[in-house]
Write an enzyme that holds these catalytic residues in place. Structure first.
Site, mmCIF file in Angstrom:
data_model
loop_
_atom_site.group_PDB
_atom_site.id
_atom_site.type_symbol
_atom_site.label_atom_id
_atom_site.label_comp_id
_atom_site.label_asym_id
_atom_site.label_seq_id
_atom_site.Cartn_x
_atom_site.Cartn_y
_atom_site.Cartn_z
ATOM 1 N N GLU A 1 34.871 18.713 -3.552
ATOM 2 C CA GLU A 1 34.115 19.032 -4.753
ATOM 3 C C GLU A 1 34.108 20.552 -4.915
ATOM 4 O O GLU A 1 33.498 21.271 -4.117
ATOM 5 C CB GLU A 1 32.674 18.527 -4.677
ATOM 6 C CG GLU A 1 31.868 18.914 -5.918
ATOM 7 C CD GLU A 1 30.395 18.593 -5.794
ATOM 8 O OE1 GLU A 1 29.605 19.164 -6.563
ATOM 9 O OE2 GLU A 1 30.035 17.782 -4.918
ATOM 10 N N HIS B 1 38.780 25.653 8.636
ATOM 11 C CA HIS B 1 39.832 25.229 7.725
ATOM 12 C C HIS B 1 39.637 23.765 7.330
ATOM 13 O O HIS B 1 38.809 23.061 7.909
ATOM 14 C CB HIS B 1 41.211 25.400 8.371
ATOM 15 C CG HIS B 1 41.401 24.588 9.619
ATOM 16 N ND1 HIS B 1 41.320 25.137 10.881
ATOM 17 C CD2 HIS B 1 41.650 23.262 9.818
ATOM 18 C CE1 HIS B 1 41.520 24.194 11.788
ATOM 19 N NE2 HIS B 1 41.716 23.041 11.167
ATOM 20 N N HIS C 1 32.460 13.664 0.687
ATOM 21 C CA HIS C 1 33.154 14.833 0.148
ATOM 22 C C HIS C 1 32.620 16.111 0.768
ATOM 23 O O HIS C 1 31.577 16.120 1.416
ATOM 24 C CB HIS C 1 33.046 14.888 -1.386
ATOM 25 C CG HIS C 1 31.654 14.842 -1.922
ATOM 26 N ND1 HIS C 1 31.145 13.752 -2.587
ATOM 27 C CD2 HIS C 1 30.651 15.746 -1.887
ATOM 28 C CE1 HIS C 1 29.890 13.998 -2.944
ATOM 29 N NE2 HIS C 1 29.567 15.202 -2.530
ATOM 30 N N GLU D 1 45.132 23.604 7.234
ATOM 31 C CA GLU D 1 46.090 23.289 8.286
ATOM 32 C C GLU D 1 46.892 22.068 7.855
ATOM 33 O O GLU D 1 46.319 21.009 7.558
ATOM 34 C CB GLU D 1 45.377 22.989 9.606
ATOM 35 C CG GLU D 1 46.342 22.660 10.744
ATOM 36 C CD GLU D 1 45.625 22.297 12.042
ATOM 37 O OE1 GLU D 1 46.271 22.340 13.105
ATOM 38 O OE2 GLU D 1 44.421 21.958 11.991
#
Length: 346
Positions: A138, A156, A87, A204
């Protein structure tokens, strides 16, 4: 400081309770050559030692060869380690607002939410599948903090969608910000669009067919692309999937990961010509990666020239073993024991 990373498995606090900007003192770099005595280290004293006790010199040489072999074994082990991107952690100013945007506009699911009032923060985990098999986000909300500086270094997140035009219109209807309308990427054929979430994080959108990992990219900017590629290959065991240079727009990208781009989350590193460092702000935190052995992982990171900000071992109060580090540009990553991670989810 209210915006610190907290002492949990998924928040991975590195230093004092309130300090994001003052991580624990890191260890000195340990290079492959440091374990092997250099020729200038011997000189006259070494000559005398040979005359007095040839066995001592032979023993030293044997130890040096053994140490070098051990280092080589650790770096080879990294390539065989069972690693997966787990994550990415970052901070938001209004948790409910962000959850609403991600679920209604981006199609994510709220997987779990945890409030820690004594530490004055709340976590929320969102994604496109369960945490034990998918890469997720998270989100961290620190009580009373409604705005963060994203900085110029963070790029991004990437999301693969089946119908980019439909997705963009949905986001527009929900009040989302479209910063690039759908169209082919410059110099290529992939159809993309860019949007911003309520906190200003860029996403994106990439038009692709069905994929097991829709949350497919994390893009960070680096000051020396070759240095970063070498580090992530050697210390993280990632594979360089491809590079693309765009001299017209003066940038180069490299895609690295633990599997192909269409089936797994990848790290996209971007080098802008002539830019060697970036302001990282205080919004983006780190990526978490699973490993079979945090101790060997930390050793490999040191050998590759990385900085360990948390020595390997179990977190206080629980048995989950982690280690934390910085890459050559100062981007943070946390490695989590695979078995312990599954236990935490249970």
């Amino acid at each position: 400081m209210a915006c610190s990373i907290r002492p949990t498995l998924t928040s991975f606090r590195f230093s004092s309770t309130r300090s994001l900007f003052n991580p624990s003192p890191s260890l000195s770099f340990l290079h492959l050559s440091s374990a092997v005595p250099q020729s200038h280290s011997f000189g006259l004293k070494a000559t005398r030692l040979v005359r007095q006790d040839g066995n001592s010199v032979r023993a030293m040489a044997s130890q040096s060869v053994a140490a070098a072999a051990s280092q080589e074994n650790v770096l080879d082990w990294v390539k065989q380690d069972k690693r997966r991107m787990l994550h990415v952690v970052y901070r938001v100013g209004d948790l409910d607002r962000t959850i609403k945007f991600y679920t209604e506009c981006l199609g994510m699911k709220l997987l779990r939410k945890r409030d820690i009032p004594e530490e004055r923060y709340t976590n929320a985990f969102l994604g496109y599948g369960p945490e034990d098999s998918h890469f997720v986000v998270e989100l961290t909300y620190n009580y009373g903090v409604d705005k963060y500086d994203i900085g110029a270094g963070f790029g991004h997140f990437g999301i693969a969608v089946d119908d980019i035009a439909k997705t963009v219109e949905l986001i527009r209807a929900k009040g989302g910000k479209i910063t690039r309308e759908p169209g082919p990427v410059k110099g290529g054929k992939t159809v993309i669009a860019f949007i911003e979430d309520p906190d200003g994080y860029k996403f994106e959108l990439l038009e692709r067919g069905p994929t097991p990992e829709p949350l497919c990219q994390v893009m960070l900017r680096v000051g020396d692309l070759n240095r970063s590629i070498e580090f992530y290959e050697k210390a993280f065991g990632m594979e360089l999937l491809r590079t693309r240079d765009n001299p017209e727009y003066k940038y180069t990208i490299a895609m690295l990961g633990y599997g192909p781009e269409d089936k797994s989350t990848v790290l996209e590193l971007t080098y802008n010509y002539g830019v060697t460092e970036y302001d990282k702000g205080n919004a983006y935190a780190q990526i978490a990666i699973g490993t079979d052995d945090v101790y060997k992982t930390a050793e490999a990171i040191k050998l590759a020239g990385g900085k360990i900000t948390r020595e390997p071992g179990p977190l206080p109060g629980i048995s989950t073993k982690i280690t934390a580090c910085l890459d050559p540009d100062g981007w943070k990553s946390v490695f989590v024991d695979n078995v312990d991670f599954v236990k935490e989810l249970e």
